[in-house]
Design a protein around this motif. Structure first.
Motif, mmCIF file in Angstrom:
data_model
loop_
_atom_site.group_PDB
_atom_site.id
_atom_site.type_symbol
_atom_site.label_atom_id
_atom_site.label_comp_id
_atom_site.label_asym_id
_atom_site.label_seq_id
_atom_site.Cartn_x
_atom_site.Cartn_y
_atom_site.Cartn_z
ATOM 1 N N UNK A 218 0.823 -1.203 0.000
ATOM 2 C CA UNK A 218 0.000 0.000 0.000
ATOM 3 C C UNK A 218 0.863 1.262 0.000
ATOM 4 N N UNK A 219 1.937 1.247 0.765
ATOM 5 C CA UNK A 219 2.797 2.425 0.859
ATOM 6 C C UNK A 219 3.719 2.602 -0.321
ATOM 7 N N UNK A 220 4.002 1.535 -1.017
ATOM 8 C CA UNK A 220 4.935 1.599 -2.130
ATOM 9 C C UNK A 220 6.256 0.981 -1.725
ATOM 10 N N UNK A 221 6.691 0.001 -2.466
ATOM 11 C CA UNK A 221 7.924 -0.691 -2.141
ATOM 12 C C UNK A 221 9.077 0.284 -2.297
ATOM 13 N N UNK A 222 9.853 0.478 -1.242
ATOM 14 C CA UNK A 222 10.991 1.378 -1.281
ATOM 15 C C UNK A 222 10.688 2.782 -0.790
ATOM 16 N N UNK B 5 -9.818 -6.210 2.481
ATOM 17 C CA UNK B 5 -8.390 -5.924 2.276
ATOM 18 C C UNK B 5 -7.950 -6.382 0.885
ATOM 19 N N UNK B 6 -8.365 -7.602 0.517
ATOM 20 C CA UNK B 6 -7.964 -8.151 -0.785
ATOM 21 C C UNK B 6 -8.506 -7.289 -1.917
ATOM 22 N N UNK B 7 -9.761 -6.885 -1.818
ATOM 23 C CA UNK B 7 -10.341 -6.023 -2.854
ATOM 24 C C UNK B 7 -9.614 -4.680 -2.922
ATOM 25 N N UNK B 8 -9.307 -4.123 -1.755
ATOM 26 C CA UNK B 8 -8.576 -2.849 -1.731
ATOM 27 C C UNK B 8 -7.201 -2.998 -2.374
ATOM 28 N N UNK B 9 -6.511 -4.099 -2.091
ATOM 29 C CA UNK B 9 -5.193 -4.329 -2.697
ATOM 30 C C UNK B 9 -5.291 -4.502 -4.207
ATOM 31 N N UNK B 10 -6.299 -5.226 -4.668
ATOM 32 C CA UNK B 10 -6.478 -5.424 -6.105
ATOM 33 C C UNK B 10 -6.739 -4.089 -6.790
ATOM 34 N N UNK B 11 -7.628 -3.280 -6.201
ATOM 35 C CA UNK B 11 -7.913 -1.964 -6.775
ATOM 36 C C UNK B 11 -6.671 -1.075 -6.774
ATOM 37 N N UNK B 12 -5.907 -1.144 -5.702
ATOM 38 C CA UNK B 12 -4.682 -0.349 -5.624
ATOM 39 C C UNK B 12 -3.682 -0.778 -6.689
ATOM 40 N N UNK B 13 -3.520 -2.083 -6.869
ATOM 41 C CA UNK B 13 -2.559 -2.569 -7.862
ATOM 42 C C UNK B 13 -2.998 -2.230 -9.276
ATOM 43 N N UNK B 14 -4.317 -2.156 -9.511
ATOM 44 C CA UNK B 14 -4.801 -1.814 -10.841
ATOM 45 C C UNK B 14 -4.626 -0.318 -11.112
ATOM 46 N N UNK C 284 1.964 2.047 -5.445
ATOM 47 C CA UNK C 284 1.585 2.300 -4.064
ATOM 48 C C UNK C 284 0.980 3.682 -3.920
ATOM 49 N N UNK C 285 0.581 4.026 -2.699
ATOM 50 C CA UNK C 285 -0.066 5.320 -2.462
ATOM 51 C C UNK C 285 0.818 6.487 -2.856
ATOM 52 N N UNK C 286 2.074 6.468 -2.420
ATOM 53 C CA UNK C 286 2.986 7.573 -2.715
ATOM 54 C C UNK C 286 4.005 7.241 -3.792
#
Length: 160
Positions: free
Chosen positions: A91-95, A125-134, A139-141
């Protein structure tokens, strides 16, 4: 209070490591191990240094967790905690250190709001992650980092 102070100290140490010569070497190894070795970086040395820093950070976090709860039990470290940590990183962005803090706060708020939903919370949570990845795969930032140095430069530029 001690937990927050040590969290801030650990964050400063990690951020300083990332922006140091050693951190740049570790990031070069992360990007391309062979190319980093070809320019004179010893991958074994820097991988070991990153591992030691990660282990020290985990040890500090584990000891703070134990002192806060006053006890340790295997049930405290189930699959749900692992999933929550993974969600925070993605969610935060890797790195992104700043993104990780923002994601932890957002996930804490979402977790509090969805507390009454029980196991349905993981589906959400899973739906939120899928939407975020799409819609926001970085990630957010993304790779954005909060920088006080950059803020000062912007103020100096606006003042002159």
């Amino acid at each position: 209070d001690l937990i927050y102070i040590l969290m801030c100290v650990t964050t400063v140490i990690v951020v300083n490591f990332i922006h140091s010569r050693a951190g740049r070497a570790v990031m070069a190894i992360r990007d391309d191990d062979i190319a980093a070795e070809s320019i004179g970086i010893n991958p074994t040395k820097w991988k070991l240094a990153a591992f030691v820093l990660g282990a020290a950070t985990a040890a500090i976090g584990g000891s703070l967790h134990a002192s806060y709860l006053q006890t340790i039990a295997p049930g405290d470290f189930g699959i749900m905690n692992s999933i929550a940590l993974l969600i925070i990183v993605v969610l935060g962005g890797v790195g992104s250190i700043t993104g990780t803090f923002v994601a932890a706060v957002v996930l804490g708020i979402i977790d509090t709001v969805l507390q009454n939903f029980g196991t349905l919370r993981m589906v959400i949570y899973a739906l939120a992650l899928i939407l975020l990845m799409v819609f926001k795969p970085a990630g957010l930032l993304g790779h954005y980092e909060l920088s006080f140095k950059r803020k000062r430069q912007i103020r100096k530029g606006a003042a002159s």
